[in-house]
Write a protein that holds these residues in place. Structure first.
Motif, PDB file in Angstrom:
ATOM      1  N   THR A  81     -14.021  -1.399  -0.540  1.00  5.94           N
ATOM      2  CA  THR A  81     -14.134  -0.373  -1.568  1.00  5.94           C
ATOM      3  C   THR A  81     -15.590  -0.192  -1.974  1.00  5.94           C
ATOM      4  O   THR A  81     -16.060   0.930  -2.155  1.00  5.94           O
ATOM      5  CB  THR A  81     -13.249  -0.717  -2.769  1.00  5.94           C
ATOM      6  OG1 THR A  81     -11.906  -0.873  -2.298  1.00  5.94           O
ATOM      7  CG2 THR A  81     -13.289   0.374  -3.814  1.00  5.94           C
ATOM      8  N   GLY A 154      -7.566  -1.180   5.063  1.00  4.91           N
ATOM      9  CA  GLY A 154      -7.842  -0.476   3.811  1.00  4.91           C
ATOM     10  C   GLY A 154      -8.475   0.867   4.137  1.00  4.91           C
ATOM     11  O   GLY A 154      -8.892   1.110   5.266  1.00  4.91           O
ATOM     12  N   CYS A 196      -2.987   3.154   3.051  1.00  9.03           N
ATOM     13  CA  CYS A 196      -3.463   2.770   1.720  1.00  9.03           C
ATOM     14  C   CYS A 196      -2.580   1.669   1.130  1.00  9.03           C
ATOM     15  O   CYS A 196      -1.356   1.735   1.189  1.00  9.03           O
ATOM     16  CB  CYS A 196      -3.443   3.994   0.818  1.00  9.03           C
ATOM     17  SG  CYS A 196      -3.906   3.643  -0.879  1.00  9.03           S
ATOM     18  N   CYS A 197      -3.213   0.671   0.530  1.00  7.95           N
ATOM     19  CA  CYS A 197      -2.474  -0.436  -0.078  1.00  7.95           C
ATOM     20  C   CYS A 197      -1.806  -0.004  -1.384  1.00  7.95           C
ATOM     21  O   CYS A 197      -0.942  -0.697  -1.904  1.00  7.95           O
ATOM     22  CB  CYS A 197      -3.407  -1.594  -0.364  1.00  7.95           C
ATOM     23  SG  CYS A 197      -4.589  -1.240  -1.690  1.00  7.95           S
ATOM     24  N   ALA A 213       2.385  -0.867  -0.838  1.00  7.91           N
ATOM     25  CA  ALA A 213       2.112  -2.256  -0.461  1.00  7.91           C
ATOM     26  C   ALA A 213       3.330  -2.870   0.227  1.00  7.91           C
ATOM     27  O   ALA A 213       3.217  -3.470   1.300  1.00  7.91           O
ATOM     28  CB  ALA A 213       1.740  -3.065  -1.697  1.00  7.91           C
ATOM     29  N   THR A 230      -7.602  -8.956   5.617  1.00  5.27           N
ATOM     30  CA  THR A 230      -8.189  -7.729   5.088  1.00  5.27           C
ATOM     31  C   THR A 230      -9.642  -7.942   4.670  1.00  5.27           C
ATOM     32  O   THR A 230      -9.990  -9.027   4.171  1.00  5.27           O
ATOM     33  CB  THR A 230      -7.365  -7.192   3.884  1.00  5.27           C
ATOM     34  OG1 THR A 230      -7.988  -6.010   3.395  1.00  5.27           O
ATOM     35  CG2 THR A 230      -7.299  -8.208   2.742  1.00  5.27           C
ATOM     36  N   CYS A 232     -10.901  -6.219   2.261  1.00  3.45           N
ATOM     37  CA  CYS A 232     -10.996  -5.583   0.948  1.00  3.45           C
ATOM     38  C   CYS A 232     -10.248  -6.380  -0.126  1.00  3.45           C
ATOM     39  O   CYS A 232      -9.033  -6.559  -0.044  1.00  3.45           O
ATOM     40  CB  CYS A 232     -10.417  -4.167   1.020  1.00  3.45           C
ATOM     41  SG  CYS A 232     -10.506  -3.312  -0.556  1.00  3.45           S
ATOM     42  N   CYS A 235      -7.370  -4.397  -1.845  1.00  2.00           N
ATOM     43  CA  CYS A 235      -6.141  -4.415  -1.045  1.00  2.00           C
ATOM     44  C   CYS A 235      -5.455  -5.761  -1.240  1.00  2.00           C
ATOM     45  O   CYS A 235      -4.235  -5.842  -1.349  1.00  2.00           O
ATOM     46  CB  CYS A 235      -6.447  -4.216   0.436  1.00  2.00           C
ATOM     47  SG  CYS A 235      -7.102  -2.590   0.846  1.00  2.00           S
ATOM     48  N   HIS A 236      -6.249  -6.820  -1.286  1.00  4.48           N
ATOM     49  CA  HIS A 236      -5.684  -8.153  -1.448  1.00  4.48           C
ATOM     50  C   HIS A 236      -4.904  -8.259  -2.759  1.00  4.48           C
ATOM     51  O   HIS A 236      -3.843  -8.874  -2.809  1.00  4.48           O
ATOM     52  CB  HIS A 236      -6.789  -9.215  -1.389  1.00  4.48           C
ATOM     53  CG  HIS A 236      -6.270 -10.600  -1.146  1.00  4.48           C
ATOM     54  ND1 HIS A 236      -5.913 -11.444  -2.161  1.00  4.48           N
ATOM     55  CD2 HIS A 236      -6.019 -11.270   0.008  1.00  4.48           C
ATOM     56  CE1 HIS A 236      -5.473 -12.586  -1.638  1.00  4.48           C
ATOM     57  NE2 HIS A 236      -5.527 -12.504  -0.330  1.00  4.48           N
ATOM     58  N   ASN A 238      -3.267  -5.898  -4.325  1.00  2.70           N
ATOM     59  CA  ASN A 238      -1.953  -5.255  -4.231  1.00  2.70           C
ATOM     60  C   ASN A 238      -1.035  -5.941  -3.229  1.00  2.70           C
ATOM     61  O   ASN A 238       0.166  -6.001  -3.423  1.00  2.70           O
ATOM     62  CB  ASN A 238      -2.090  -3.765  -3.876  1.00  2.70           C
ATOM     63  CG  ASN A 238      -1.439  -2.883  -4.921  1.00  2.70           C
ATOM     64  OD1 ASN A 238      -1.416  -3.242  -6.105  1.00  2.70           O
ATOM     65  ND2 ASN A 238      -0.887  -1.753  -4.514  1.00  2.70           N
ATOM     66  N   LEU A 239      -1.635  -6.468  -2.158  1.00  2.00           N
ATOM     67  CA  LEU A 239      -0.812  -7.046  -1.093  1.00  2.00           C
ATOM     68  C   LEU A 239      -0.392  -8.487  -1.400  1.00  2.00           C
ATOM     69  O   LEU A 239       0.683  -8.915  -1.004  1.00  2.00           O
ATOM     70  CB  LEU A 239      -1.562  -7.008   0.240  1.00  2.00           C
ATOM     71  CG  LEU A 239      -1.892  -5.621   0.784  1.00  2.00           C
ATOM     72  CD1 LEU A 239      -2.770  -5.731   2.023  1.00  2.00           C
ATOM     73  CD2 LEU A 239      -0.631  -4.823   1.109  1.00  2.00           C
TER      74      LEU A 239
ATOM     75  N   CYS B 213      -7.079   7.941  -0.534  1.00  2.36           N
ATOM     76  CA  CYS B 213      -7.089   7.281   0.771  1.00  2.36           C
ATOM     77  C   CYS B 213      -7.923   8.014   1.810  1.00  2.36           C
ATOM     78  O   CYS B 213      -8.084   7.532   2.925  1.00  2.36           O
ATOM     79  CB  CYS B 213      -5.666   7.094   1.288  1.00  2.36           C
ATOM     80  SG  CYS B 213      -4.892   8.638   1.829  1.00  2.36           S
TER      81      CYS B 213
END
Lengths: 300, 390
Positions: A81, A154, A196-197, A213, A230, A232, A235-236, A238-239, B213
């Motif tokens: 990001t 991501g 997208c996450c 997610a 990942t 990002c 992302c982590h 959310n995932l 996105c």
């Protein structure tokens, strides 16, 4: 190599294991990190959404600080990001001399000035383009044999392609694949790997965010991945952090461990899972790690 | 140029037949610079007259032949066979109908059911300011140049096809319709900017449902930058019209921007409650924030137990040193203190190095010079003051 290092905010906040593992991995790859501890948040696209010039000025300040780091070959970040937000600002700053001058006027009171043409690379890009896959492979002491790893890129690091310098000569949207292979792992492709996450809308539309997610984690599970990796930290969040909530939204058990890129690299370079902060994840990577021997492998 | 063979692998489906979709392969013979559309048409002419494809102009103007080629959105008429075959798996160019819309037959999707319904949703016509002048409206040149980017849209649906927010939330108004909405919000002749923005901000599936996105940006064959237009709609709604939406959009933006000003870094533990409860330290005590915190409690407790968050950082945040924080605040003061926002739109200005690029839509021959003076806005942002004065 010496780099001006921008760790980002989340890697020092809610995903401290990312910043920590990067610090552990860097010396093993002969990377000297000079932390940009005076720089501020990139704005993650949100400040640009509020006021473009504000985001451009804040990031120009960071770029100028990076350019002051003596003998640094380039600037490096560990957050997709950040990469995306910074690339967007840099695109505008580099496009117009008069705009750059305008922004630099604001920075002048601090004695800073951004000069066109900074090289700013995510750790992923640096691994492939500066260190090289052959070199990386040669340093692996604990190959990830049999480990089935799903890449999760991501958005910010793969789109828009032109801005991020992705072309046939620089297939940066394939680099996670290549790094996993170089570390001895098996790449598992699945539908959501470049999607997208959902994190950007977690406060605006939680259900849609968690559904994104949950779907990607489920796709990876269906493709029989042992874990995801990942570049990002958002992302982590959310995932991994939100995974228990995502499970509820998509109505299935997921239990999919998600690793940060430096953690995966660190494991292959011989570091212990604990040193890499892998015990801090919400979904513990137990299925992929034998904690007593630190041997990484697929679940029995 | 010599004719070459290209293998096309098309996804075929006829919902009326009751049969499942299937892959259908044909080898066509064409010069490599010919389009994928010409390949499809040759396959239809030579091998199977029942292949469904919609097309008209064959020169990337009408927007009829949107499809997915090797998984990526594209106009079939605007993609050379030689380029498509480079991205082909196992030598076959894969052609599928667009996503997010129901298939009518083979490569033809129901644009009416999704795309056009959404476009109609945003009132896609000008609502004149009254009284209507006897002659033409006179408007600021830059503000019209500003909306040309959205006017370049050919309604092909490629961005709708690839929208990831729509994939999980089909009711999302979506990139094409929201870009169209900006076309009128940015038009100084329109009389309903506030109503339009308020409508799109309050709708749970409006401007704040976009996940940022960049898929639409990448999908668009005409450089419309739908996501960029959505961000501008947000900017004008929140900053110019101070619209407080019920989707936490404005609160989130305000909280984020304020926290970076006050800490220099993002303070996640404050950001979330403030996004729900309001942009102050007390935000976390608002009922809306309490509800959210409660639902996230299991995750928070687990995170604390695992050492994921340091309790000290979680409560007090991490801050830059005073000297740097002062510098960041000075930047905020200066930039936020400007009378009008300063925005550089590269679509309009082009860059110094490629001023001749076809994308640089300067009709006057005197491209605006961003940064020439401090307080002049090179490209109007369509803000409140401007629309009132136009």
């Amino acid at each position: 190599m010496k780099v001006a290092y921008w760790p980002g905010c989340v890697s020092r906040g809610f995903t401290p294991e990312l910043h920590g593992s990067m610090a552990k991995v860097a010396p093993l790859l002969d990377i000297e990190l000079v932390e940009l501890d005076r720089a501020c948040c990139t704005g993650a696209g949100v400040i640009a959404e509020h006021n473009q010039e504000l985001a451009d000025t804040l990031n120009a300040r960071t770029f100028a600080l990076a350019q002051q780091v003596e003998d640094a070959e380039l600037m490096m970040n560990i957050c997709s990001t950040c990469q995306g937000a910074q690339s967007e600002c840099q695109e505008r700053l580099d496009a117009s001399a008069s705009y750059r001058e305008h922004i630099n006027q604001t920075l002048a009171s601090e004695g800073l000035s951004y000069e066109r043409g900074l090289t700013n690379k995510n750790f992923l890009w640096l691994l492939v383009e500066e260190i090289g896959l052959a070199e990386l492979r040669s340093r692996v002491v604990r190959p990830l044999s049999g480990l089935r790893v799903g890449p999760f890129y991501g958005c910010y690091i793969v789109r828009p392609r032109r801005r991020l310098g992705i072309d046939e000569a620089h297939p940066r949207d394939e680099y996670l694949h290549r790094v996993i292979e170089a570390l001895g792992g098996t790449v598992i492709e699945y539908a959501g790997m470049r999607k997208c996450c959902g994190f950007p809308i977690i406060t605006m539309n939680k259900e849609a965010s968690l559904r994104q997610a949950g779907l990607h984690l489920g796709d990876a599970l269906d493709a029989q991945a042992d874990c995801l990796v990942t570049p990002c930290p958002l992302c982590h969040l959310n995932l991994d952090l939100q995974q228990p909530l995502a499970e509820r939204v998509v109505g299935r058990e997921l239990q999919m461990p998600v690793l940060h890129l430096p953690q995966l690299v660190g494991l292959a370079l011989g570091l212990e899972p604990k040193e890499l902060g892998m015990g801090r994840h919400i979904v513990r990577p137990t299925s992929v790690i034998d904690w007593s021997t630190s041997v990484v492998g697929a679940a029995a | 140029m010599s004719v070459e063979q290209f293998k096309l692998r098309m996804r075929r489906y006829n919902p009326e037949s009751g049969d499942a979709p299937y892959w259908d392969e044909h080898t066509v013979e064409l010069e490599p610079h010919r389009s994928v559309l010409e390949g499809i048409l040759q396959a239809r002419d030579r091998f199977d007259g029942s292949i469904g494809i919609r097309c008209s102009c064959r020169q990337a103007i009408c927007g009829s032949c949107g499809v997915r080629i090797n998984g990526e959105p594209a106009l079939a008429c605007h993609t050379h066979l030689e380029a498509a075959v480079r991205g082909a798996r196992e030598g076959a160019i894969e052609i599928e109908p667009m996503g997010n819309m129901p298939v009518i037959k083979d490569l033809i999707v129901d644009m009416d059911a999704v795309h056009w319904t959404k476009v109609r949703r945003v009132t896609p016509w000008l609502i004149n300011k009254q009284p209507v002048p006897e002659r033409e409206y006179l408007v600021d040149h830059d503000s019209m140049v500003d909306v040309t980017q959205t006017m370049a849209c050919i309604q092909c649906g490629a961005c709708v096809s690839d929208c990831l927010a729509m994939e999980v939330d089909p009711g999302f108004i979506g990139p094409a319709a929201l870009a169209k909405a900006y076309r009128f919000v940015g038009d100084p002749r329109d009389d309903r900017q506030f109503e339009r923005l308020n409508d799109l901000a309050q709708d749970p599936q409006g401007i704040f449902d976009c996940t940022h996105c960049f898929r639409c940006v990448e999908a668009c064959p005409k450089d419309v930058d739908p996501m960029g237009q959505i961000m501008r709609l947000r900017r004008i709604a929140t900053s110019d019209y101070q619209i407080v939406d019920r989707n936490n959009g404005r609160r989130h933006e305000a909280a984020f921007t304020t926290l970076v000003r006050d800490y220099g870094l993002n303070h996640e533990a404050e950001l979330l409650p403030r996004s729900y409860g309001g942009n102050s330290w007390f935000g976390k005590f608002a009922p809306a924030a309490g509800k959210e915190l409660l639902s996230s409690l299991p995750v928070i407790v687990k995170g604390l137990l695992r050492g994921k968050f340091n309790p000290k950082t979680a409560i007090f945040g991490h801050k830059l040193r005073k000297q740097d924080l002062d510098a960041v605040r000075a930047i905020y003061e200066k930039v936020e203190g400007r009378e009008r926002r300063y925005e550089l739109n590269l679509y309009v200005t082009g860059s110094d190095e490629d001023a001749e690029a076809p994308d640089a839509k300067s009709e006057t021959g005197t491209p605006s010079e961003p940064g020439a003076t401090n307080e002049q806005v090179p490209i109007a942002s369509g803000g409140a003051e401007e629309s009132a004065g136009a």
